[in-house]
Write a protein that holds these residues in place. Structure first.
Motif, PDB file in Angstrom:
ATOM      1  N   GLU A   7       0.814  -1.218   0.000  1.00 12.51           N
ATOM      2  CA  GLU A   7       0.000   0.000   0.000  1.00 12.51           C
ATOM      3  C   GLU A   7       0.846   1.265   0.000  1.00 12.51           C
ATOM      4  OE1 GLU A   7      -4.209  -0.723   1.887  1.00 12.51           O
ATOM      5  OE2 GLU A   7      -2.693  -1.254   3.385  1.00 12.51           O
ATOM      6  N   TYR A   8       2.080   1.163  -0.454  1.00 11.22           N
ATOM      7  CA  TYR A   8       2.962   2.324  -0.476  1.00 11.22           C
ATOM      8  C   TYR A   8       2.548   3.324  -1.557  1.00 11.22           C
ATOM      9  CZ  TYR A   8       5.741  -0.946   2.241  1.00 11.22           C
ATOM     10  OH  TYR A   8       6.154  -1.851   3.188  1.00 11.22           O
ATOM     11  N   ALA A   9       1.943   2.827  -2.637  1.00  8.63           N
ATOM     12  CA  ALA A   9       1.495   3.708  -3.720  1.00  8.63           C
ATOM     13  C   ALA A   9       0.051   4.157  -3.529  1.00  8.63           C
ATOM     14  CB  ALA A   9       1.642   3.009  -5.074  1.00  8.63           C
ATOM     15  N   GLU A  11      -3.611   3.396  -0.588  1.00 12.27           N
ATOM     16  CA  GLU A  11      -4.335   2.416   0.220  1.00 12.27           C
ATOM     17  C   GLU A  11      -5.234   1.535  -0.644  1.00 12.27           C
ATOM     18  OE1 GLU A  11      -6.429   4.527   3.261  1.00 12.27           O
ATOM     19  OE2 GLU A  11      -4.614   4.962   4.425  1.00 12.27           O
ATOM     20  N   SER A 164      -0.946  -4.308  -5.575  1.00 14.30           N
ATOM     21  CA  SER A 164      -0.551  -2.926  -5.306  1.00 14.30           C
ATOM     22  C   SER A 164      -1.209  -2.001  -6.318  1.00 14.30           C
ATOM     23  CB  SER A 164       0.969  -2.783  -5.410  1.00 14.30           C
ATOM     24  OG  SER A 164       1.374  -1.425  -5.264  1.00 14.30           O
ATOM     25  N   ARG A 167       2.392   2.805  -9.022  1.00 15.77           N
ATOM     26  CA  ARG A 167       3.067   4.061  -8.643  1.00 15.77           C
ATOM     27  C   ARG A 167       3.319   4.843  -9.931  1.00 15.77           C
ATOM     28  NH1 ARG A 167       5.170   8.581  -8.205  1.00 15.77           N
ATOM     29  NH2 ARG A 167       6.980   9.026  -6.880  1.00 15.77           N
ATOM     30  N   ARG A 184      10.310   6.741   1.422  1.00 16.75           N
ATOM     31  CA  ARG A 184       9.780   5.521   2.027  1.00 16.75           C
ATOM     32  C   ARG A 184       8.717   4.872   1.155  1.00 16.75           C
ATOM     33  NH1 ARG A 184       5.363   4.332   5.007  1.00 16.75           N
ATOM     34  NH2 ARG A 184       5.506   2.571   6.479  1.00 16.75           N
ATOM     35  N   LYS A 185       7.899   5.676   0.496  1.00 19.05           N
ATOM     36  CA  LYS A 185       6.813   5.112  -0.313  1.00 19.05           C
ATOM     37  C   LYS A 185       7.294   4.550  -1.647  1.00 19.05           C
ATOM     38  CE  LYS A 185       5.503   9.574  -2.419  1.00 19.05           C
ATOM     39  NZ  LYS A 185       5.813   9.183  -3.794  1.00 19.05           N
ATOM     40  N   ASP A 186       8.486   4.926  -2.081  1.00 15.71           N
ATOM     41  CA  ASP A 186       9.010   4.441  -3.357  1.00 15.71           C
ATOM     42  C   ASP A 186      10.006   3.293  -3.199  1.00 15.71           C
ATOM     43  OD1 ASP A 186       7.502   6.208  -4.802  1.00 15.71           O
ATOM     44  OD2 ASP A 186       9.110   7.659  -5.144  1.00 15.71           O
TER      45      ASP A 186
END
Length: 304
Positions: A7-9, A11, A164, A167, A184-186
């Protein structure tokens, strides 16, 4: 095997509505519990931009070393090198003492090998129909509606899946929306370029399911998909004539559904065109009262 949610890219709540636009034949395959996940290499044949946006080589090699340690990363490099042609290995031997060249060499080998061994199933996250998705992916087909929660519960448990959002990164280095390996999200996507696309694709709002596939195949056939749980709605193409849509809907309703989904024609163009319904009524009328011949048409036009 577990389903891994990234869920970094963005929710992925269970209630998030998803759509997949597909050919009618793909829907019938899905109703049999089967789905084909094409490899990234297969997708690249139709779209050269697929999988081409990835971080610089040093970041890729560093991320791979951090995953399981340098020893495992070195084993990967040996395997990648063994699978190349003789001239490639000779080229590497001549340049192996050049750190920059060596780094770029193995990162490129990894990314090439990965495109053949990652297969994906692509869904569109939206609560409304998309004219763009109909035009590109569902032209003359159907759109299947579900949710993230239903999708997770419908995948078979005999293989590993990752889910996912894509991104979407700006290709311009000066953009605040560029891919930043230090963010952190990438960072989790550095060695997973199949989850990265350019911002020119943002309209797709894609949620992607990834699985491993054999490097010599065009993808992987996933069996055991619980289609009765997955399919919550089936929308028929907005360009289908009224009679065709009605016939297909009747066939779909005869399927042995455990939980019958909503089956309807697309409302993208509004209600079914009146002329289609009128044409259908005319055909019924004249089938009851004999052949209808258009008056005033010359003989050579009438004769077959």
């Amino acid at each position: 095997m577990p389903i891994e949610i990234l869920e970094y890219a963005g929710e992925l709540p269970d209630r998030l509505p998803l759509w997949r636009y597909m050919k009618l034949s793909s829907l019938f395959l899905l109703l049999e519990g089967t789905a084909f996940f094409p490899s990234i290499a297969t997708l690249r044949a139709a779209d050269p931009l697929e999988g081409d946006l990835h971080p610089d080589s040093p970041w890729v090699n560093s991320a791979l070393a951090k995953l399981r340690g340098q020893t495992v990363a070195d084993e990967l490099d040996e395997w990648l090198l063994a699978g190349t042609e003789d001239w490639v290995r000779r080229h590497h031997e001549l340049n192996k003492d050049n750190p920059q060249s060596n780094t770029a060499f193995f990162a490129d080998l990894y990314q090439r090998a990965l495109t053949k061994r990652r297969a994906v199933w692509c869904w569109f996250a939206s609560d409304i129909e998309s004219a763009g998705m109909w035009s590109v992916y569902g032209h003359g087909g159907v759109a299947v509606g579900t949710t993230v929660g239903a999708l997770k519960e419908s995948l078979p448990d005999n293989r590993h899946f990752q889910i996912s959002r894509i991104r979407y990164a700006d290709r311009r280095c000066s953009s605040p929306h560029r891919f930043n390996p230090q963010a952190r999200k990438d960072a989790p996507y550095i060695h997973r370029p199949h989850f990265i696309k350019g911002r020119e694709y943002m309209h797709e709002q894609e949620v992607r399911i990834a699985a491993f596939c054999h490097g010599q195949e065009k993808g992987v056939v996933v069996r055991g998909v619980a289609s009765n749980h997955l399919v919550r709605e089936v929308v028929l193409s907005p360009i289908w004539p009224h009679g065709e849509a009605k016939a297909v809907a009747a066939v779909l309703r005869k399927h042995s559904w455990k939980n019958p989904p909503i089956i309807r024609s697309s409302d993208l163009l509004g209600p079914a065109p009146e002329n289609d319904e009128t044409h259908e009524r005319f055909e019924i009328f004249f089938s009851d009262f004999g052949e209808y011949t258009e008056a005033g048409v010359p003989q050579l036009m009438r004769e077959l």
